[in-house]
Design an enzyme around this catalytic site. Structure first.
Site, PDB file in Angstrom:
ATOM      1  CB  THR A 259      -1.904  -1.806 -24.268  1.00 19.70           C
ATOM      2  OG1 THR A 259      -1.239  -2.839 -24.983  1.00 19.70           O
ATOM      3  CG2 THR A 259      -2.302  -2.313 -22.894  1.00 19.70           C
TER       4      THR A 259
ATOM      5  CE1 TYR B 282      -3.084 -17.088 -19.021  1.00 27.41           C
ATOM      6  CE2 TYR B 282      -3.506 -18.628 -20.804  1.00 27.41           C
ATOM      7  CZ  TYR B 282      -3.584 -18.298 -19.468  1.00 27.41           C
ATOM      8  OH  TYR B 282      -4.145 -19.164 -18.582  1.00 27.41           O
TER       9      TYR B 282
ATOM     10  CE1 TYR C 155       4.656  -2.336 -26.482  1.00 26.51           C
ATOM     11  CE2 TYR C 155       2.362  -2.759 -27.027  1.00 26.51           C
ATOM     12  CZ  TYR C 155       3.316  -2.234 -26.173  1.00 26.51           C
ATOM     13  OH  TYR C 155       2.931  -1.619 -25.008  1.00 26.51           O
TER      14      TYR C 155
ATOM     15  NE  ARG D  85       0.064  -3.102 -20.744  1.00 26.81           N
ATOM     16  CZ  ARG D  85      -1.043  -2.893 -20.014  1.00 26.81           C
ATOM     17  NH1 ARG D  85      -1.890  -3.898 -19.820  1.00 26.81           N
ATOM     18  NH2 ARG D  85      -1.286  -1.721 -19.480  1.00 26.81           N
TER      19      ARG D  85
ATOM     20  CE  LYS E 141       4.654   1.224 -27.063  1.00 24.72           C
ATOM     21  NZ  LYS E 141       3.187   1.296 -26.820  1.00 24.72           N
TER      22      LYS E 141
ATOM     23  CB  ILE F  35       4.743   4.340 -29.388  1.00 30.78           C
ATOM     24  CG1 ILE F  35       5.113   4.321 -30.877  1.00 30.78           C
ATOM     25  CG2 ILE F  35       3.233   4.226 -29.223  1.00 30.78           C
ATOM     26  CD1 ILE F  35       4.776   3.027 -31.594  1.00 30.78           C
TER      27      ILE F  35
END
Length: 292
Positions: free
Chosen positions: A46, A109, A135, A140, A164, A206
């Site tokens: 990202t 989304y 992840y 997000r 992550k 990370i």
């Protein structure tokens, strides 16, 4: 997958003033990480503004990082999306020989159920020829991948080796650490709670702030892994204000201003992102001078 223990960083993509990819700037960023003691590099996450890169630009970024790294650090590639078939196809057709793992974000989304998330990553795991790092970043994606789903994936697919975890929830992270199979790595995706996660049994991070201050942040992580708690927290509190600041007006606008102040590369971002405002720029600049 001990190569993924310690400090990884989510590399930015530097741009020139005309918004084209700044190849020389990217090389400088890579060398800055290696010189600062970072353990591995994550490409096209990202923070790389991958959503606004064309296919050709992504290939250029990958090629540049591989060449600049020159085999010095392990590389992880971001390969994810909310179209499961498309992600699986990319994994089957892309040359992944330069990478030790992929980092794949939970579908955004669409807001799938936990079963939908499981089925998505089942397809990813079956398509990927190399290890998979899950992840989870609910801020997000608008959905939280629950520990039960992660643990189910880790038990069912040997190449699902890590997560992550960026929900910002230390209790959720502890449930992952407690319940995951032996050898599965729980990696922080939240800079502010990296040290508590490590001390609870996490494998590292990370990071975004880590690429701006690689020496200090990677040393904090090493001290945490060595259980040198007081020394580690001294570095945590040294950097804590900057962690808040770099995310205050969006990522990677904040960290790019840090790089500009350090003279590593420029701070240009692509719309819909914009540069940090004058107030935040001044505070970030003052922090860089203080650390320097």
């Amino acid at each position: 997958m001990q190569q993924l223990t310690g400090t990884g960083v989510a590399l930015i993509t530097p741009f020139k003033k005309d918004f084209s990819v700044d190849v020389d700037g990217l090389k400088s960023v890579v060398n800055f990480q290696i010189d600062g003691g970072i353990d591995y590099l994550v490409v096209l996450g990202t923070t790389a503004e991958a959503a606004t890169l064309t296919k050709d630009e992504k290939e250029l970024v990958i090629k540049t990082v591989i060449e600049a790294n020159a085999g010095r650090l392990p590389l992880v590639l971001g390969v994810g999306g909310n179209n499961t078939a498309e992600v699986a196809e990319e994994l089957k057709t892309r040359d992944l020989s330069a990478f030790v793992a992929i980092l794949s974000v939970s579908p955004y989304y669409n807001k799938p159920t936990q079963e939908g998330i499981y089925q998505h990553f089942k397809a990813v795991a079956q398509a990927s020829p190399i290890p998979v790092i899950l992840y989870n970043v609910p801020g997000r994606t608008a959905s939280n991948m629950l520990p039960a789903t992660v643990i189910r994936l880790a038990n069912d697919f040997k190449n699902v080796v890590a997560i992550k975890e960026a929900a910002g929830d230390i209790v959720q992270a502890m449930k992952l650490i407690q319940g995951a199979p032996q050898g599965f790595l729980v990696i922080s995706g939240d800079d502010m709670i990296t040290l508590p996660m490590i001390l609870a049994g996490g494998a590292g991070v990370i990071s975004v702030i880590g690429e701006g201050f690689p020496k200090e942040f990677s040393q904090m992580v090493r001290l945490g892994l060595e259980r040198k708690v007081d020394e580690a927290y001294k570095l945590h509190y040294l950097l804590a204000d900057s962690i808040d600041m770099i995310f205050e007006q969006g990522n990677p606008a904040g960290i790019k201003h840090v790089f500009k102040e350090l003279g590593v590369c420029g701070d240009t971002v692509r719309l819909p992102l914009v540069n940090v405002n004058e107030d935040l720029a001044g505070r970030l600049s003052a922090f860089v001078k203080k650390i320097g």
